[in-house]
Scaffold this active site. Sequence first.
Site, mmCIF file in Angstrom:
data_model
loop_
_atom_site.group_PDB
_atom_site.id
_atom_site.type_symbol
_atom_site.label_atom_id
_atom_site.label_comp_id
_atom_site.label_asym_id
_atom_site.label_seq_id
_atom_site.Cartn_x
_atom_site.Cartn_y
_atom_site.Cartn_z
ATOM 1 N N CYS A 71 0.866 -1.177 0.000
ATOM 2 C CA CYS A 71 0.000 0.000 0.000
ATOM 3 C C CYS A 71 0.900 1.224 0.000
ATOM 4 O O CYS A 71 1.629 1.455 0.965
ATOM 5 C CB CYS A 71 -0.924 0.000 1.213
ATOM 6 S SG CYS A 71 -2.063 1.409 1.247
ATOM 7 N N CYS A 120 -3.102 6.914 -5.182
ATOM 8 C CA CYS A 120 -2.812 5.483 -5.115
ATOM 9 C C CYS A 120 -1.369 5.193 -5.522
ATOM 10 O O CYS A 120 -1.025 5.248 -6.704
ATOM 11 C CB CYS A 120 -3.777 4.671 -5.972
ATOM 12 S SG CYS A 120 -3.606 2.881 -5.754
#
Length: 335
Positions: free
Chosen positions: A110, A261
Amino acid sequence: MIYDISFTDNQHSRELPLDIASETSIRVVDSHTGGEPTRVVIAGGPDLGSGSMGERLQIMRNNYDHLRSAIVNEPRGSDVLVGALLCHPVAPDSAAGVIFFNNVGYLGMCGHGSIGLAVTLLHLGRLSLGSHRLETPAGEITFTLHDRNQVSVGNVESYRHLKNLTVDVPGIGPITGDVAWGGNWFFLVSEHNQSLAIANVTTLTDYTWAIRGALEAAGVRGRGGEIVDHIELFGPPSDPATADSKNFVLCPGRAYDRSPCGTGTSAKLACLMEDGRVKAGETWRQESITGSIFEAIAETTDTGVLPLITGSAFIIGESTLLVDPADPLRYGLPG
C-alpha cells in the site's frame, strides 16, 4: 538511525491470554495521505510469529481476521480505512515490518499506507529523518522521510502483465485496458468516456465495479493466477501545470481511493515507460479524484520498473480501540 520500536507483536501480548492482550485494548495512530486514511496498529495486536510478512499475513487471515474487521470496519472504522499492523522485521537492518488490510481483506502493498506509516513512526519518535527499509507481504521496499510530512517510497518492481486486453462489460460494452502490477493488481483504463470528478463518484464506482465483475467472469488474472482487484480510470488533470493525469481508483472493498494510489501510480508508470511515453528519471505527477498529487519517477529493470513515489501524510489522531466481549458488534458490522 533506527530507534527501539515496541511493536504490535510484543512480549506483553505473548504473556497474556488472547482475549485480554489482543481483544480488549488496541492502540492506533490515524493519518491521511492525500485524503486516504491509514490506521497503524502500534500495540495490542496478535502475535503472528517470526516468519516473513507473507507468512504472517496468512496467519492473521486464518486465525485473526476478526481483528482486521474490528479495527477497520464500522462501528470503529469505515469502508475507506486502510489498516497497517506494525510488526517486528525479519532482517535486523529493516526499520519495521507491516501487514496492510482493508474492509474486505489484505493488501500485498500500500503506497499511501507506507507514507502514513513512515510519518507515524516519526511522530512517535521511533524513527529519524532519512532512509529506511520496510518489509511488506509484496516484498521489501524503502522509504525516505524528508520532513515530518513528506515521504518518498521506493516501491517493489512493477510491470505490465497484459496489454490492450478487451473485456465485454454487461450494460457498458467492450472496455480495453492493461493488467499491471504495482504491489497490487490493477486493470488500467484510459478510454472510458467518464467524467473524473468528485461529484461523479457514485457513477464511477458503479462503472468500475461492473468492469471488475466482467474481469472475474472472463477469468482474467494476474501473474500466478491472482485476482485483479483494483480498477483504475485515467483522464486529463484538473490543471496541466500541476499534474500529468487524473485517476479514479476502485479498491477491492468497493471504496474509492482518495489519494492518487501509490501502487496504482506504480502500475501506470510501468505501462507508460514500456510504451516509451515516460523515460527513466522523468517525473510523472498523478492527481487523485480529490485533487491530491503524488510525484513518481522510476528506473528500468530487465523485467519492469522500480518506482519512487513521493507524497505527504498528516497525523489526525491517536486512540485506544476497546473491544468489549459483551458487545455483539465487537468485530464490526456483519457484511
